[in-house]
Design an enzyme around this catalytic site. Structure first.
Site, short mmCIF file in Angstrom:
data_model
loop_
_atom_site.label_atom_id
_atom_site.label_comp_id
_atom_site.label_asym_id
_atom_site.label_seq_id
_atom_site.Cartn_x
_atom_site.Cartn_y
_atom_site.Cartn_z
N MET A 75 3.43 -7.46 6.78
CA MET A 75 2.52 -6.33 6.90
C MET A 75 2.25 -5.61 5.57
SD MET A 75 1.69 -6.66 9.90
CE MET A 75 2.34 -7.64 11.23
N CYS A 76 2.76 -6.14 4.47
CA CYS A 76 2.51 -5.53 3.16
C CYS A 76 1.10 -5.86 2.68
CB CYS A 76 3.51 -6.04 2.13
SG CYS A 76 5.07 -5.20 2.21
N HIS A 77 0.47 -4.86 2.11
CA HIS A 77 -0.85 -5.06 1.51
C HIS A 77 -0.70 -5.68 0.13
CE1 HIS A 77 -1.56 -1.85 4.46
NE2 HIS A 77 -2.80 -2.28 4.48
N MET A 115 8.18 -1.49 -1.07
CA MET A 115 8.58 -2.85 -0.72
C MET A 115 8.59 -3.75 -1.94
SD MET A 115 9.49 -2.57 2.31
CE MET A 115 9.96 -4.28 2.44
N GLU A 116 7.67 -3.53 -2.86
CA GLU A 116 7.63 -4.34 -4.09
C GLU A 116 8.87 -4.08 -4.94
OE1 GLU A 116 3.68 -4.42 -2.34
OE2 GLU A 116 5.10 -2.78 -2.66
N ASP A 130 22.04 -17.50 -7.83
CA ASP A 130 21.62 -18.89 -7.92
C ASP A 130 22.01 -19.52 -9.26
OD1 ASP A 130 20.15 -21.28 -7.10
OD2 ASP A 130 18.69 -20.68 -8.62
#
Length: 159
Positions: A75-77, A115-116, A130
């Site tokens: 749902m992120c733009h 969110m970013e 990793d």
């Protein structure tokens, strides 16, 4: 079910329409961490990891993650990001070292960049894992959280 902005009248997921929102400068800072053993710490600071410069690679991964957040969070733009920075500090513990990660993301747009920033900080920790897991798979990725955000209708937030 229209009380939730990401749910439509039929109760299904929707991406919020932000076309009527004002364009403002928006910034978010997120934190994450990864705790490593002394051997991994030494490899990172001495730049002796066989896969290359761990922090440089992790920083680039964080930047790329912020730029691609809308590709992995449904749902992120997609946002035109105007700045992304990743900073590191080390904390020495009793028998380990914690890499504290701070990701800062800025845009001038109609929706925020929390969110970013969170995606960037988390991806940095995952990339360190990793690149060094051959030495120890027992590393611990720590709490990830929003430190602050500014801009937008909901105003500023400081943890």
């Amino acid at each position: 079910m229209t009380d939730f902005t990401h749910i439509n009248a039929q109760g299904n997921a929707q991406m919020v329409d932000v076309s009527e929102k004002n364009i403002t400068k928006r910034t978010a800072i997120a934190h994450s961490s990864i705790t490593v053993n002394p051997d991994i710490y030494q490899q990172i600071v001495d730049h002796t990891n066989k896969k290359g410069n761990v922090l440089n690679t992790a920083q680039i991964a964080g930047i790329m993650a912020a730029k691609n957040t809308s590709d992995i969070i449904p749902m992120c733009h997609p946002l035109p990001l105007t700045g992304i920075d990743v900073a590191f500090t080390w904390q020495e513990n009793e028998q380990s070292f914690t890499l504290n990660i701070e990701a800062s993301v800025t845009t001038t747009g109609k929706t925020g960049v929390e969110m970013e920033a969170l995606t960037a900080a988390t991806t940095v920790a995952l990339t360190v894992y990793d690149m060094t897991k051959a030495l120890d798979k027992g590393m611990v990725i720590g709490e990830t959280y929003l430190v602050s955000k500014s801009g937008g209708k909901s105003g500023d937030y400081q943890r």
